[in-house]
Motif scaffolding. Sequence first.
Motif, PDB file in Angstrom:
ATOM      1  N   ASP A 161       5.616   2.016 -13.348  1.00 45.06           N
ATOM      2  CA  ASP A 161       5.558   3.239 -12.557  1.00 45.06           C
ATOM      3  C   ASP A 161       6.100   4.406 -13.373  1.00 45.06           C
ATOM      4  O   ASP A 161       6.414   4.251 -14.567  1.00 45.06           O
ATOM      5  N   SER A 162       6.255   5.560 -12.759  1.00 45.34           N
ATOM      6  CA  SER A 162       6.689   6.750 -13.490  1.00 45.34           C
ATOM      7  C   SER A 162       8.195   6.771 -13.731  1.00 45.34           C
ATOM      8  O   SER A 162       8.711   7.704 -14.344  1.00 45.34           O
ATOM      9  N   THR A 199       0.835  -1.207   0.000  1.00 47.26           N
ATOM     10  CA  THR A 199       0.000   0.000   0.000  1.00 47.26           C
ATOM     11  C   THR A 199       0.867   1.252   0.000  1.00 47.26           C
ATOM     12  O   THR A 199       0.571   2.237  -0.702  1.00 47.26           O
ATOM     13  N   HIS A 200       1.946   1.226   0.750  1.00 44.51           N
ATOM     14  CA  HIS A 200       2.857   2.372   0.776  1.00 44.51           C
ATOM     15  C   HIS A 200       3.524   2.567  -0.580  1.00 44.51           C
ATOM     16  O   HIS A 200       3.734   3.704  -1.018  1.00 44.51           O
ATOM     17  N   ASP A 201       3.875   1.462  -1.241  1.00 40.27           N
ATOM     18  CA  ASP A 201       4.474   1.559  -2.573  1.00 40.27           C
ATOM     19  C   ASP A 201       3.524   2.221  -3.559  1.00 40.27           C
ATOM     20  O   ASP A 201       3.945   3.047  -4.381  1.00 40.27           O
ATOM     21  N   TRP A 202       2.237   1.851  -3.503  1.00 42.10           N
ATOM     22  CA  TRP A 202       1.262   2.467  -4.408  1.00 42.10           C
ATOM     23  C   TRP A 202       1.207   3.977  -4.200  1.00 42.10           C
ATOM     24  O   TRP A 202       1.104   4.756  -5.163  1.00 42.10           O
ATOM     25  N   GLU A 222       2.552   9.452  -6.171  1.00 43.79           N
ATOM     26  CA  GLU A 222       3.262  10.718  -5.990  1.00 43.79           C
ATOM     27  C   GLU A 222       4.180  10.995  -7.180  1.00 43.79           C
ATOM     28  O   GLU A 222       4.272  12.135  -7.661  1.00 43.79           O
ATOM     29  N   GLY A 223       4.854   9.937  -7.662  1.00 47.93           N
ATOM     30  CA  GLY A 223       5.737  10.101  -8.812  1.00 47.93           C
ATOM     31  C   GLY A 223       4.980  10.481 -10.073  1.00 47.93           C
ATOM     32  O   GLY A 223       5.426  11.358 -10.841  1.00 47.93           O
ATOM     33  N   ALA A 247     -12.207  -7.623  -8.842  1.00 50.29           N
ATOM     34  CA  ALA A 247     -12.926  -8.099  -7.655  1.00 50.29           C
ATOM     35  C   ALA A 247     -12.725  -7.150  -6.476  1.00 50.29           C
ATOM     36  O   ALA A 247     -13.183  -7.432  -5.365  1.00 50.29           O
ATOM     37  N   ASP A 248     -12.054  -6.012  -6.725  1.00 45.28           N
ATOM     38  CA  ASP A 248     -11.816  -5.001  -5.702  1.00 45.28           C
ATOM     39  C   ASP A 248     -11.020  -5.566  -4.525  1.00 45.28           C
ATOM     40  O   ASP A 248     -11.322  -5.289  -3.363  1.00 45.28           O
ATOM     41  N   LYS A 249      -9.982  -6.365  -4.838  1.00 39.79           N
ATOM     42  CA  LYS A 249      -9.184  -6.991  -3.782  1.00 39.79           C
ATOM     43  C   LYS A 249      -7.714  -6.568  -3.812  1.00 39.79           C
ATOM     44  O   LYS A 249      -6.892  -7.149  -3.110  1.00 39.79           O
ATOM     45  N   VAL A 250      -7.384  -5.572  -4.625  1.00 46.13           N
ATOM     46  CA  VAL A 250      -6.005  -5.083  -4.654  1.00 46.13           C
ATOM     47  C   VAL A 250      -5.776  -4.176  -3.447  1.00 46.13           C
ATOM     48  O   VAL A 250      -6.674  -3.437  -3.038  1.00 46.13           O
ATOM     49  N   ASN A 251      -4.571  -4.217  -2.912  1.00 49.54           N
ATOM     50  CA  ASN A 251      -4.261  -3.445  -1.693  1.00 49.54           C
ATOM     51  C   ASN A 251      -3.959  -1.979  -1.996  1.00 49.54           C
ATOM     52  O   ASN A 251      -2.978  -1.405  -1.498  1.00 49.54           O
ATOM     53  N   PHE A 252      -4.815  -1.361  -2.832  1.00 55.93           N
ATOM     54  CA  PHE A 252      -4.671   0.063  -3.094  1.00 55.93           C
ATOM     55  C   PHE A 252      -4.945   0.857  -1.815  1.00 55.93           C
ATOM     56  O   PHE A 252      -5.703   0.407  -0.943  1.00 55.93           O
ATOM     57  N   PRO A 253      -4.370   2.061  -1.708  1.00 55.71           N
ATOM     58  CA  PRO A 253      -4.669   2.906  -0.541  1.00 55.71           C
ATOM     59  C   PRO A 253      -6.149   3.282  -0.522  1.00 55.71           C
ATOM     60  O   PRO A 253      -6.826   3.247  -1.557  1.00 55.71           O
TER      61      PRO A 253
END
Length: 395
Positions: free
Chosen positions: A201-202, A145-148, A153-154, A234-240
């Motif tokens: 990623d960016s 989650t922190h990585d996302w 931010e990038g 399925a809305d199961k990704v650990n997004f923030p």
Amino acid sequence: MDIALNDVEAVCIAYLLNKRHKKQNKTKRQYWVHPLNVKRPQEGQFNITFMTLRAHPDKFFDYYRMSIQSFDELVLLAGQHIQKQYTNMRIPISPEERYLATGTHFSALHYEFLMGVSTITKIVRETCEVLWTILQPIEMSEPTTHDWLDIAEGYFEKTQFPNTVGAVDGKHIRIECPRNSGSLYYNYKNFFSLILMAICDSNYCFRIINVGSYGKESDCNVFKMSAFGKKLYADKVNFPPEQCLPGDNQGVPQPFVLVADEAFALNKNLLRPFPGRTLNDERRIFNYRLSRARQYIECSFGILSKKWRVFQTSMLVEPNFAVIITKACCVLHNFVRRRDGYNFKDSLDCSMDSIAEKRGVGNSQTNAKDVREYFVKYVNHSSHALSWQSKIIGK
């Protein structure tokens, strides 16, 4: 009883005679090691050029596609897993020599490195498998989650597109037609391929990949059937958790999203452009702003293909072998970028594919449409608009 025994004896004798006949007629191996390959320690490409290239870092980078420091670190990480034992019969091929970065076909490498084609095939497969096993947990572990949040931010810093946790797209990896495969690998671009589906990623690094789907499949279906795609839909990704867009603190919190082209299905966590040419100015500006973030995956594929030359022609190997090579190249791509940075020569081919070649997908969720409309208003608001975006659309 005697007759039965004689029959058995006759069968056994016939079998032994037939086996002996086959053994006699079998082509004998002319050489244990071909005379050409015996010269490898003195005349092979590696032994002639390796130390010479190390004295010229720029040439070393051009040949091995990474700096000397990165190469040494790679050997330190993976070398012990591909190092073979010394025997009285022969000296093993060193880990340094097992790293083949030219992208040349195995038959050509045979004459350059003075190794048998079967030996080269085995070396490439083993080395690619080890590189993926060793580097994937380090260079391409699934984001936390922190990585996302860091990725978002990038993207906002570089593209001014908010809450973006990655750009996703598919790339066709060209292969020769596999045996008895029919049209499974024949794609809409009229060549045989398997599909690399990736999220970047960016910094042009791949964060999630899926390799091996048939070339005839659409990007949308490949993504939906991938492990990550199933989790996303399925809305199961650990997004923030949903949060307000930057500079919109009094607005409605919005989900974090991937950006994609119109071949993908719209989802609350995946935004694609509005299709068609009869769009109002606000939606055209949204499409432009979305494309600024989406182009990062196109450029990532361009850098990958430019650096690892095996992608510049058809892979003359079976599909499962092509998957192994592709996975190794993707993780090496991350390994090199994070150590050697951005090289302009590697990004000459990072142009975006024509949207006209993509087939749109309908049946999007209502809340997904609401999310996209909110982003449309955000990028068109005076406080979040880019000074040149109106000129881009000819307004």
